[in-house]
Scaffold this motif. Sequence first.
Motif, PDB file in Angstrom:
ATOM      1  N   PHE A 161      79.281  53.185  58.161  1.00 27.48           N
ATOM      2  CA  PHE A 161      77.890  53.211  58.613  1.00 27.48           C
ATOM      3  C   PHE A 161      76.977  52.746  57.488  1.00 27.48           C
ATOM      4  N   HIS A 215      71.985  52.661  52.360  1.00 27.61           N
ATOM      5  CA  HIS A 215      73.091  53.575  52.079  1.00 27.61           C
ATOM      6  C   HIS A 215      74.327  53.086  52.819  1.00 27.61           C
ATOM      7  N   TYR A 223      78.192  54.698  54.123  1.00 24.93           N
ATOM      8  CA  TYR A 223      79.031  55.873  54.308  1.00 24.93           C
ATOM      9  C   TYR A 223      80.294  55.459  55.049  1.00 24.93           C
ATOM     10  N   GLN A 236      83.412  57.230  57.492  1.00 21.84           N
ATOM     11  CA  GLN A 236      83.816  58.406  58.250  1.00 21.84           C
ATOM     12  C   GLN A 236      85.215  58.196  58.810  1.00 21.84           C
ATOM     13  N   PHE A 285      79.619  59.775  51.604  1.00 24.35           N
ATOM     14  CA  PHE A 285      78.777  58.811  50.898  1.00 24.35           C
ATOM     15  C   PHE A 285      79.620  57.857  50.054  1.00 24.35           C
ATOM     16  N   VAL A 323      66.575  58.469  56.687  1.00 30.74           N
ATOM     17  CA  VAL A 323      67.591  57.425  56.728  1.00 30.74           C
ATOM     18  C   VAL A 323      67.963  57.194  58.187  1.00 30.74           C
ATOM     19  N   ILE A 324      67.868  55.944  58.622  1.00 29.40           N
ATOM     20  CA  ILE A 324      68.249  55.592  59.987  1.00 29.40           C
ATOM     21  C   ILE A 324      69.582  54.860  59.922  1.00 29.40           C
ATOM     22  N   PHE A 325      70.563  55.374  60.632  1.00 27.07           N
ATOM     23  CA  PHE A 325      71.913  54.832  60.561  1.00 27.07           C
ATOM     24  C   PHE A 325      72.171  53.789  61.645  1.00 27.07           C
ATOM     25  N   GLY A 326      73.012  52.817  61.301  1.00 24.89           N
ATOM     26  CA  GLY A 326      73.474  51.847  62.268  1.00 24.89           C
ATOM     27  C   GLY A 326      74.564  52.439  63.148  1.00 24.89           C
ATOM     28  N   PRO A 327      75.022  51.682  64.147  1.00 27.91           N
ATOM     29  CA  PRO A 327      76.007  52.201  65.105  1.00 27.91           C
ATOM     30  C   PRO A 327      77.420  52.294  64.546  1.00 27.91           C
ATOM     31  N   GLU A 374      86.330  63.686  60.980  1.00 28.55           N
ATOM     32  CA  GLU A 374      85.794  64.227  59.737  1.00 28.55           C
ATOM     33  C   GLU A 374      84.300  63.903  59.603  1.00 28.55           C
ATOM     34  N   ALA A 375      83.697  64.441  58.573  1.00 26.44           N
ATOM     35  CA  ALA A 375      82.282  64.167  58.303  1.00 26.44           C
ATOM     36  C   ALA A 375      82.136  62.827  57.579  1.00 26.44           C
ATOM     37  N   PRO A 376      81.003  62.175  57.728  1.00 27.35           N
ATOM     38  CA  PRO A 376      80.739  60.967  56.941  1.00 27.35           C
ATOM     39  C   PRO A 376      80.710  61.300  55.452  1.00 27.35           C
TER      40      PRO A 376
END
Lengths: 111, 113
Positions: free
Chosen positions: A87, A32, A34, A36, A44, A99-103, A40-42
Motif C-alpha cells: 500500500f 508512505h 507499507y 501487509q 511500515f 494519510v490516505i491509502f491506495g487500494p 496480518e497487520a500492515p
Amino acid sequence: QQPVQSPQAVILREGEDAVINCSSSKALYSVHWYRQKHGEAPVFLMILLKGGEQKGHEKISASFNEKKQQSSLYLTASQLSYSGTYFCGTENRTSYDKVIFGPGTSLSVIP
Amino acid sequence: DAGITQSPRHKVTETGTPVTLRCHQTENHRYMYWYRQDPGHGLRLIHYSYGVKDTDKGEVSDGYSVSRSKTEDFLLTLESATSSQTSVYFCAISSRGDRQPQHFGDGTRLSIL
C-alpha cells in the motif's frame, strides 16, 4: 482522494524485479509505503519526504517525484518473503496529519 | 513491536445493535487512527485523534463515532450496526501526525448479520 496504484496485481519468480507505482491528483507532502501479509497487520516500510528523494530498505527502494505527484516502489531480486499486498499512503499539504491509502498492489513471488 | 492492542479480535453481531471497538496503546503516542479494510478498497480512514478529546473525521466517517478520554485508549462506536459495516478494522498510532510512520494493531474482524 485515494491515490491510484498500479499494477493491481503482479506475479514474480524468485530473483525477478518489480515496480509498483502510486500517483495522486493532489500536491503531495509525503508518501508512505507499507506491506501487509495475508491475515496480518500492515507493516511500515519507508516514508519519502522530498521531491526526488530515494530511500532503501533491504533490496526494496522507492522514489518520490513531487512535481509529478508520483512515487514508485522498486523490489530487486525478489524473495519469497516479499509476497504480500503493498500500500502507498499519501499526505497532502492541506491535510498533512491524515494519510490516505491506495487500494493496494498484490505481489506474489513464486519459486 | 509497537504496543497496540485491539479488542475484541473477532465479533459477530446483529444489525441494529451497538458495537464498540477498543484500541489501547502503551507508547504514549499522540495520534491514533481507525481504518476499515475491505477488498478492493485498501485501508480507508474512519476517524482519527490528535490528542485527548481531540478527534476529526476521515474519509468514511458516516455511521461511526469515536472517543478518546485518555491518551492510551481510542474507542470506535457503531451506534446501530449495519451489514455494510462488516469489515476488518485496524487501529494505528503515530508519534506525530505528519511524516512519521504509523504502527498498526492486529485488527478486529467484525461481522454484522
